[in-house]
Write a protein that holds these residues in place. Sequence first.
Motif, PDB file in Angstrom:
ATOM      1  N   ILE A 107       0.763  -1.196   0.194  1.00 22.01           N
ATOM      2  CA  ILE A 107       0.063   0.007   0.052  1.00 22.01           C
ATOM      3  C   ILE A 107       0.790   1.167   0.015  1.00 22.01           C
ATOM      4  CG2 ILE A 107      -1.587   1.108   1.322  1.00 22.01           C
ATOM      5  CD1 ILE A 107      -2.842  -1.550   2.398  1.00 22.01           C
ATOM      6  N   ASP A 108       2.037   1.195   0.875  1.00 24.15           N
ATOM      7  CA  ASP A 108       2.728   2.401   0.875  1.00 24.15           C
ATOM      8  C   ASP A 108       3.505   2.719  -0.544  1.00 24.15           C
ATOM      9  OD1 ASP A 108       2.231   2.732   3.524  1.00 24.15           O
ATOM     10  OD2 ASP A 108       4.253   1.550   4.110  1.00 24.15           O
ATOM     11  N   GLU A 109       3.736   1.562  -1.454  1.00 27.28           N
ATOM     12  CA  GLU A 109       4.237   1.728  -2.520  1.00 27.28           C
ATOM     13  C   GLU A 109       3.362   2.541  -3.411  1.00 27.28           C
ATOM     14  OE1 GLU A 109       5.748  -1.903  -3.757  1.00 27.28           O
ATOM     15  OE2 GLU A 109       7.331  -2.074  -2.658  1.00 27.28           O
ATOM     16  N   ASP A 110       2.133   2.038  -3.359  1.00 25.24           N
ATOM     17  CA  ASP A 110       1.193   2.746  -4.241  1.00 25.24           C
ATOM     18  C   ASP A 110       0.812   3.980  -3.952  1.00 25.24           C
ATOM     19  OD1 ASP A 110       0.717   0.109  -5.429  1.00 25.24           O
ATOM     20  OD2 ASP A 110      -1.352  -0.290  -4.460  1.00 25.24           O
ATOM     21  N   LEU A 111       0.833   4.357  -2.528  1.00 25.99           N
ATOM     22  CA  LEU A 111       0.637   5.779  -2.203  1.00 25.99           C
ATOM     23  C   LEU A 111       1.851   6.715  -2.730  1.00 25.99           C
ATOM     24  CD1 LEU A 111      -0.447   5.339   1.651  1.00 25.99           C
ATOM     25  CD2 LEU A 111      -1.948   6.159  -0.357  1.00 25.99           C
ATOM     26  N   ILE A 112       3.058   6.222  -2.810  1.00 28.79           N
ATOM     27  CA  ILE A 112       4.183   6.831  -3.488  1.00 28.79           C
ATOM     28  C   ILE A 112       4.210   7.393  -4.832  1.00 28.79           C
ATOM     29  CG2 ILE A 112       6.614   6.830  -3.815  1.00 28.79           C
ATOM     30  CD1 ILE A 112       7.048   5.061  -1.182  1.00 28.79           C
ATOM     31  N   ILE A 113       3.465   6.407  -5.468  1.00 32.88           N
ATOM     32  CA  ILE A 113       3.157   6.337  -6.918  1.00 32.88           C
ATOM     33  C   ILE A 113       2.139   7.449  -6.990  1.00 32.88           C
ATOM     34  CG2 ILE A 113       2.566   5.032  -8.896  1.00 32.88           C
ATOM     35  CD1 ILE A 113       3.890   2.933  -8.116  1.00 32.88           C
ATOM     36  N   LYS A 114       1.057   7.215  -6.232  1.00 35.78           N
ATOM     37  CA  LYS A 114       0.119   8.097  -6.424  1.00 35.78           C
ATOM     38  C   LYS A 114       0.431   9.565  -6.099  1.00 35.78           C
ATOM     39  CE  LYS A 114      -3.882   6.219  -5.298  1.00 35.78           C
ATOM     40  NZ  LYS A 114      -4.947   5.755  -4.488  1.00 35.78           N
ATOM     41  N   ASN A 115       1.179   9.856  -5.123  1.00 41.05           N
ATOM     42  CA  ASN A 115       1.621  11.072  -4.480  1.00 41.05           C
ATOM     43  C   ASN A 115       2.286  11.911  -5.673  1.00 41.05           C
ATOM     44  OD1 ASN A 115       0.091  11.184  -2.304  1.00 41.05           O
ATOM     45  ND2 ASN A 115       1.788  10.221  -1.257  1.00 41.05           N
ATOM     46  N   LYS A 116       3.213  10.829  -6.379  1.00 45.82           N
ATOM     47  CA  LYS A 116       4.093  11.600  -7.438  1.00 45.82           C
ATOM     48  C   LYS A 116       3.244  12.290  -8.523  1.00 45.82           C
ATOM     49  CE  LYS A 116       8.391   8.895  -6.582  1.00 45.82           C
ATOM     50  NZ  LYS A 116       9.245   7.879  -7.296  1.00 45.82           N
ATOM     51  N   VAL A 117       2.156  11.199  -9.000  1.00 44.31           N
ATOM     52  CA  VAL A 117       1.343  11.635 -10.039  1.00 44.31           C
ATOM     53  C   VAL A 117       0.709  12.930  -9.708  1.00 44.31           C
ATOM     54  CG1 VAL A 117      -0.813  11.148 -11.489  1.00 44.31           C
ATOM     55  CG2 VAL A 117       0.946   9.299 -10.982  1.00 44.31           C
TER      56      VAL A 117
ATOM     57  N   ASN B 133      -0.398  18.848 -10.129  1.00 43.21           N
ATOM     58  CA  ASN B 133      -0.166  20.449  -9.377  1.00 43.21           C
ATOM     59  C   ASN B 133       0.708  21.215 -10.000  1.00 43.21           C
ATOM     60  OD1 ASN B 133      -2.086  19.459  -7.472  1.00 43.21           O
ATOM     61  ND2 ASN B 133      -0.594  18.796  -5.981  1.00 43.21           N
ATOM     62  N   LYS B 134       1.810  20.592 -10.488  1.00 46.54           N
ATOM     63  CA  LYS B 134       2.826  21.496 -11.160  1.00 46.54           C
ATOM     64  C   LYS B 134       2.460  22.128 -12.367  1.00 46.54           C
ATOM     65  CE  LYS B 134       6.913  19.469  -8.902  1.00 46.54           C
ATOM     66  NZ  LYS B 134       8.067  18.522  -9.229  1.00 46.54           N
ATOM     67  N   THR B 135       1.671  21.477 -13.115  1.00 52.76           N
ATOM     68  CA  THR B 135       1.338  21.857 -14.269  1.00 52.76           C
ATOM     69  C   THR B 135      -0.067  22.327 -14.478  1.00 52.76           C
ATOM     70  OG1 THR B 135       0.230  19.569 -14.817  1.00 52.76           O
ATOM     71  CG2 THR B 135       2.612  19.941 -15.325  1.00 52.76           C
ATOM     72  N   SER B 136      -0.994  22.483 -13.266  1.00 56.20           N
ATOM     73  CA  SER B 136      -2.381  23.044 -13.267  1.00 56.20           C
ATOM     74  C   SER B 136      -2.103  24.409 -12.784  1.00 56.20           C
ATOM     75  CB  SER B 136      -2.970  22.250 -12.376  1.00 56.20           C
ATOM     76  OG  SER B 136      -2.659  22.295 -11.268  1.00 56.20           O
ATOM     77  N   PHE B 137      -3.065  25.375 -13.051  1.00 53.28           N
ATOM     78  CA  PHE B 137      -3.315  26.654 -12.686  1.00 53.28           C
ATOM     79  C   PHE B 137      -3.515  26.784 -11.186  1.00 53.28           C
ATOM     80  CE2 PHE B 137      -4.294  26.838 -17.053  1.00 53.28           C
ATOM     81  CZ  PHE B 137      -3.519  28.028 -17.467  1.00 53.28           C
ATOM     82  N   GLU B 138      -4.136  25.831 -10.533  1.00 56.42           N
ATOM     83  CA  GLU B 138      -4.390  25.941  -9.048  1.00 56.42           C
ATOM     84  C   GLU B 138      -4.401  24.551  -8.451  1.00 56.42           C
ATOM     85  OE1 GLU B 138      -8.949  25.962  -8.246  1.00 56.42           O
ATOM     86  OE2 GLU B 138      -8.419  27.833  -9.548  1.00 56.42           O
ATOM     87  N   LYS B 139      -3.524  24.589  -7.330  1.00 57.07           N
ATOM     88  CA  LYS B 139      -3.414  23.320  -6.550  1.00 57.07           C
ATOM     89  C   LYS B 139      -4.739  22.523  -6.271  1.00 57.07           C
ATOM     90  CE  LYS B 139       1.396  24.145  -5.258  1.00 57.07           C
ATOM     91  NZ  LYS B 139       2.031  24.084  -3.981  1.00 57.07           N
ATOM     92  N   LEU B 140      -4.709  21.180  -6.054  1.00 58.32           N
ATOM     93  CA  LEU B 140      -5.899  20.666  -5.384  1.00 58.32           C
ATOM     94  C   LEU B 140      -5.902  21.012  -3.874  1.00 58.32           C
ATOM     95  CD1 LEU B 140      -5.182  17.049  -6.728  1.00 58.32           C
ATOM     96  CD2 LEU B 140      -6.816  19.095  -7.545  1.00 58.32           C
ATOM     97  N   PRO B 141      -7.112  21.189  -3.411  1.00 59.07           N
ATOM     98  CA  PRO B 141      -7.330  21.508  -2.004  1.00 59.07           C
ATOM     99  C   PRO B 141      -6.742  20.532  -1.213  1.00 59.07           C
ATOM    100  CG  PRO B 141      -9.503  20.823  -2.984  1.00 59.07           C
ATOM    101  CD  PRO B 141      -8.518  20.973  -4.156  1.00 59.07           C
ATOM    102  N   THR B 142      -6.115  20.814  -0.096  1.00 60.98           N
ATOM    103  CA  THR B 142      -5.785  20.134   1.065  1.00 60.98           C
ATOM    104  C   THR B 142      -6.234  20.335   2.357  1.00 60.98           C
ATOM    105  OG1 THR B 142      -3.654  21.282   1.388  1.00 60.98           O
ATOM    106  CG2 THR B 142      -3.531  19.679  -0.377  1.00 60.98           C
ATOM    107  N   ASN B 143      -6.295  19.379   3.158  1.00 60.85           N
ATOM    108  CA  ASN B 143      -6.573  19.535   4.433  1.00 60.85           C
ATOM    109  C   ASN B 143      -5.725  18.858   5.598  1.00 60.85           C
ATOM    110  OD1 ASN B 143      -7.840  20.005   7.087  1.00 60.85           O
ATOM    111  ND2 ASN B 143     -10.058  19.626   6.226  1.00 60.85           N
ATOM    112  N   ASP B 144      -4.948  19.479   6.195  1.00 62.84           N
ATOM    113  CA  ASP B 144      -4.028  18.880   7.121  1.00 62.84           C
ATOM    114  C   ASP B 144      -4.582  18.062   8.274  1.00 62.84           C
ATOM    115  OD1 ASP B 144      -1.883  19.739   5.544  1.00 62.84           O
ATOM    116  OD2 ASP B 144      -1.634  21.490   6.648  1.00 62.84           O
ATOM    117  N   ASN B 145      -6.042  18.648   8.353  1.00 64.98           N
ATOM    118  CA  ASN B 145      -6.783  17.967   9.706  1.00 64.98           C
ATOM    119  C   ASN B 145      -7.112  16.611   9.087  1.00 64.98           C
ATOM    120  OD1 ASN B 145      -6.141  20.342  11.367  1.00 64.98           O
ATOM    121  ND2 ASN B 145      -8.189  21.347  10.387  1.00 64.98           N
ATOM    122  N   ASN B 146      -7.238  16.353   8.276  1.00 61.41           N
ATOM    123  CA  ASN B 146      -7.856  14.955   7.826  1.00 61.41           C
ATOM    124  C   ASN B 146      -6.704  13.762   7.291  1.00 61.41           C
ATOM    125  OD1 ASN B 146     -10.206  15.745   8.022  1.00 61.41           O
ATOM    126  ND2 ASN B 146     -10.574  16.281   5.736  1.00 61.41           N
ATOM    127  N   ASP B 147      -5.347  14.124   7.867  1.00 64.43           N
ATOM    128  CA  ASP B 147      -4.297  13.214   7.622  1.00 64.43           C
ATOM    129  C   ASP B 147      -4.877  11.897   8.235  1.00 64.43           C
ATOM    130  OD1 ASP B 147      -2.068  12.162   7.083  1.00 64.43           O
ATOM    131  OD2 ASP B 147      -0.865  13.170   8.506  1.00 64.43           O
TER     132      ASP B 147
END
Length: 285
Positions: A33-43, A48-62
Motif C-alpha cells: 500500500i505504501d508503494e502505491d501511495l508513493i506512486i499516487k503522490n508523485k502523479v 499540481n505543477k502543471t495546473s493553474f491551481e493546486k488541489l485543495p488540501t486539509n492537514d486535519n484529515n491526515d
Amino acid sequence: NGKFMAAGNKAGSIRIWKVLSSPTERWELNNHIDEDLIIKNKVLNQLNKTSFEKLPTNDNNDSTGLYAPVFNPTPIKSLREHVHDVLDMDWSKNDFLISASMDKTVKIWHIEKSQSLKTFPHLDFVTCVRFHPTDDRFFISGCLDHNVRLWSIVDNNVAYKYNCHDLITSLTISKDGLFTIVGTFNGFIHILKTRNLTVITTFHLIDKSTQGVNSKPYENFNLQGKLFKGPKITGIEMIENDNDDDDEQDDEQDDEQEIDQHEQQQNRQIIVTSNDSRIRIFDIK
C-alpha cells in the motif's frame, strides 16, 4: 472459523477473501500500500505543477497510519459456475461453502478447490441455504417451489421435505440443530423439527389471531375468506440464551424419552425482519 469471507453477485460469481491473520501478512500488505501511495503522490504532484491551481488540501484529515485492513484486498478465489444471481451462502466449520442461486441449483465448494464438489438441482430459484450446525453432512434449502428440503450430501438426495404453501424467502437453524425456522413471502413463520422437518407450529407475522396459543400447523388453519399478502419476511435469526433457571431436570429417563418440547424451546427467541420496515422479536415458547 473466521478465516475467510465469501460474497456472491448478480452475475453468479463468488469471490473469497482471506483474513489477514499474521503480522507478516499485514506488514507485506502495508508495504504494498505504501508503494502505491508513493506512486499516487508523485502523479498528484506532477499534476499540481502543471495546473493553474493546486488541489485543495486539509492537514486535519491526515489519516497516515490509521489504515488497518481486515482482509487482503485481492480475492484468493473467484468461482464462476452459477449462471444466475447468487442469493445465499453458508460456511461449514471446516471450510466448505454452500451457495444457492437463481439458476435453480445449490453448489458445494471447498476453499482448496477451484471447482464445485457437488451440485444439487431444484425445481425453482433457491433463496436460502444453511449447513446443519452440528452435522455438516446435511444442509437445508428453501426454494420458491414452497418446499424446505433436508439434503444428505453423502447420499446426494433429499432426506426429508416440508411444504410451506408459500414462497420461501428466509430460514435459519438453531445452534443445537433442533429447530429450523422458515419465513415466507406472505408473512408466515413455520417452526419445524430439523431432524425430519415435521412442523411444530405456524403463525403469521402480523395476524395476532394466529399467534400464541392460537398458533398451529398451517394445515390446521381455517383460512377461508382470509387473504394474506405479506409482509414478506426478509431475514430470520435465532437468539439463544443460556438457561438461568435453577430447577434441574431429572435425567433418568433422558435415554428413553425425548426432552420435553417446551423445555427445548426455553429461552429461545427469533428476530424477524420484513419489508414493512419493521423488526420483530418473538418468544418461541
